[in-house]
Design an enzyme around this catalytic site. Structure first.
Site, PDB file in Angstrom:
ATOM      1  CB  SER A  46       3.392   1.785   5.922  1.00  0.00           C
ATOM      2  OG  SER A  46       2.122   1.575   6.436  1.00  0.00           O
ATOM      3  CG  ASP A  72       0.098  -4.119   2.768  1.00  0.00           C
ATOM      4  OD1 ASP A  72       0.243  -3.540   1.671  1.00  0.00           O
ATOM      5  OD2 ASP A  72       0.059  -3.517   3.856  1.00  0.00           O
ATOM      6  CG  HIS A 124      -0.364   0.236   2.527  1.00  0.00           C
ATOM      7  ND1 HIS A 124      -0.090  -0.783   3.412  1.00  0.00           N
ATOM      8  CD2 HIS A 124       0.030   1.372   3.140  1.00  0.00           C
ATOM      9  CE1 HIS A 124       0.430  -0.290   4.517  1.00  0.00           C
ATOM     10  NE2 HIS A 124       0.519   1.026   4.380  1.00  0.00           N
TER      11      HIS A 124
END
Length: 496
Positions: A246, A173, A143
């Protein structure tokens, strides 16, 4: 509560300031003491001997691994609406960088108001990553880089490189990047399987763009399933991570990467004590497939499963509320071909206990299409062993196999009637009962008028008499397989 990815976007702070609506309350902890505790005589008291336990050398771990952690900046083009920048993502309009304000604005957009076309404007986002190969292979979250037109990687020595996205896997992911550089510092990859709850862990990343930020905490749990349609058995920690973390690494006390920081559970959009990382065992497998083939193939069993609570365990005569209850079987899928049925409770997969329903997709996600698996199943009060050959998740399901059907009356508070021939043809079911009214225990459990009753305790029924017979043999509760629209689910109903 909201599950948020950790990619930093331009409006994250706005959400924190505005506050999120909803969420679950957490009960406070109380200290429990014994009212009858009698202190030992002073003469006999001995001081407990606690051997010195050394804390991990966080500074040393950071010094060794910090140079291998990178900052990732992404740029793309977003079309501007009256509510702000919105990116094109898979044909839908989502905020570039998973902007949490998007849902807020979308929810309060006046219905029926069409907006004139707006010009595209640049949109930026940030994340983290880490180098796993000296020739420039970098791991991060999918993402972080999805929909990006340009990906820039910045090292701790301030060098910057344009990165090529070798591939990404949305299901787990995971994304793999490549930069044109040699002799780069790398991390050491550890085994998530050896990680234990309570162990110290350390995260390095770029929260809100603050590069190479170090935070530490402990492993709270392993194998967590999240409501995000993924099959990842997440590592839960209390390490402080925020948007921008992230894709950054999670290290154990030996300085080995054991996970990739990915999501937080938050009411505000920022850290609130619950953070989740993708296990490195899974990430390494995905990385190897992307590097070798540029894509990832996931295995598929072809079932929908649900959690087994105490009421369902009582209904199926299980000794404990464990396993994955099969509520739907895809017609023509691997499970259907192997003979798996709705109402089966999968207790083991290849000898590994399936305690929670989330354990099943977590193991399947690590398997390869075409691989054969052995399932230990509980069916109609007996244990069975079924062998299934896994399919490819990229192949579309051909439909839904007919589910077993049965219904209760009397104690259950249900008014039932068999489906008419034209209704059966329309539903595609071989049999079933229409619920004309639901009261008492069934209504309390969530059964509604108009639902179709397909099975009771996993046994198919096509008449009220069959339902009564099954209910008569049940003691504490029964499990009703209900179809509402296209969805099927087992609903436990307690008796008396």
């Amino acid at each position: 509560m909201r599950i948020n990815s950790l990619k930093s976007g331009p409006l994250v702070l706005a959400l924190v300031a505005a506050g999120a609506i909803g969420g679950a309350s957490v009960a406070g902890l109380q200290r429990v003491t014994s009212a009858h505790a009698v202190p030992a005589p002073m003469a006999t008291r001995t001081a407990p001997v606690n051997p010195a336990v050394a804390l991990p050398d966080f500074a040393q771990i950071t010094a060794q691994n910090g140079p291998a952690v990178v900052n990732i900046s992404v740029t793309g083009m977003a079309k501007t609406s009256n509510d702000g920048p919105v990116a094109r993502r898979g044909g839908r309009e989502d905020p570039f960088g998973n902007d949490p304000m998007f849902e807020f604005f979308r929810r309060f957009q006046p219905d029926g108001q069409s907006q004139p076309p707006q010009p595209d404007t640049p949109s930026r986002g940030q994340g983290s990553g880490f180098i796993v190969s000296a020739d420039g292979i970098i791991l991060t979250n999918a993402h972080v880089v999805r929909d990006a037109q340009e990906v820039m990687v910045k090292l701790t020595d301030r060098r910057e490189f344009v990165a090529k996205v070798l591939g990404f896997d949305a299901k787990t992911d995971i994304a793999v990047l490549k930069i044109d550089a040699q002799n780069l510092p790398t991390v050491t990859v550890g085994k998530t399987s050896e990680l234990r709850p309570g162990e110290w862990v350390l995260a390095i990343g770029s929260p809100f763009g603050f590069e190479n930020t170090v935070t530490a905490g402990v492993v709270s749990a392993k194998g967590r399933s999240l409501p995000d349609d993924s099959a990842v058995p997440f590592i839960q920690t209390d390490v402080a991570v925020n948007p921008g973390n992230s894709g950054g690494p999670l290290f154990n006390s030996r300085g080995e990467v054991v996970g990739i920081n990915s999501q937080i559970y938050s009411r505000s959009g920022g850290y609130q004590g619950l953070s989740f990382a993708i296990p490195m065992d899974l990430a390494s497998k995905i990385k190897n497939e992307i590097v070798a083939h540029g894509k990832v193939e996931h295995a598929r069993l072809g079932v929908s499963v649900q959690e087994v609570n105490q009421a369902l365990a009582d209904s199926f005569n299980l000794g404990s509320p464990e396993g994955a209850l099969v509520s739907m079987v895809e017609k023509g899928g691997p499970a259907d071909k192997a003979g798996l049925q709705a109402g089966d409770v999968i207790r083991k997969l290849n000898g590994q206990p399936v305690v929670s329903s989330g354990d099943l997709p977590a193991v399947i996600s690590l398997a390869t299409p075409g691989e054969k698996v052995q399932l230990d199943v509980w069916r109609q009060g007996e244990s069975k062993t079924i062998e299934a050959q896994l399919g490819n998740a990229n192949e579309k399901a051909t439909g839904v196999a007919s589910a077993d059907a049965a219904t209760p009356q009397g104690k259950l508070g249900l008014a039932l009637r068999p489906l008419q021939p034209d209704e059966l043809r329309a539903s595609g079911l071989p049999a079933g009962l229409l619920i004309q009214d639901a009261q008492g225990a069934s209504a309390y459990a969530g059964v509604q008028q108009g639902d179709l009753l397909l099975a009771v305790n996993g046994q198919p029924v096509s008449s009220v008499e069959q339902v009564r017979a099954v209910v008569a043999k049940s003691q504490k509760s029964v499990a009703l397989l209900i179809q509402r629209g296209e969805d099927k689910i087992f609903v436990p109903v307690r008796l008396g």
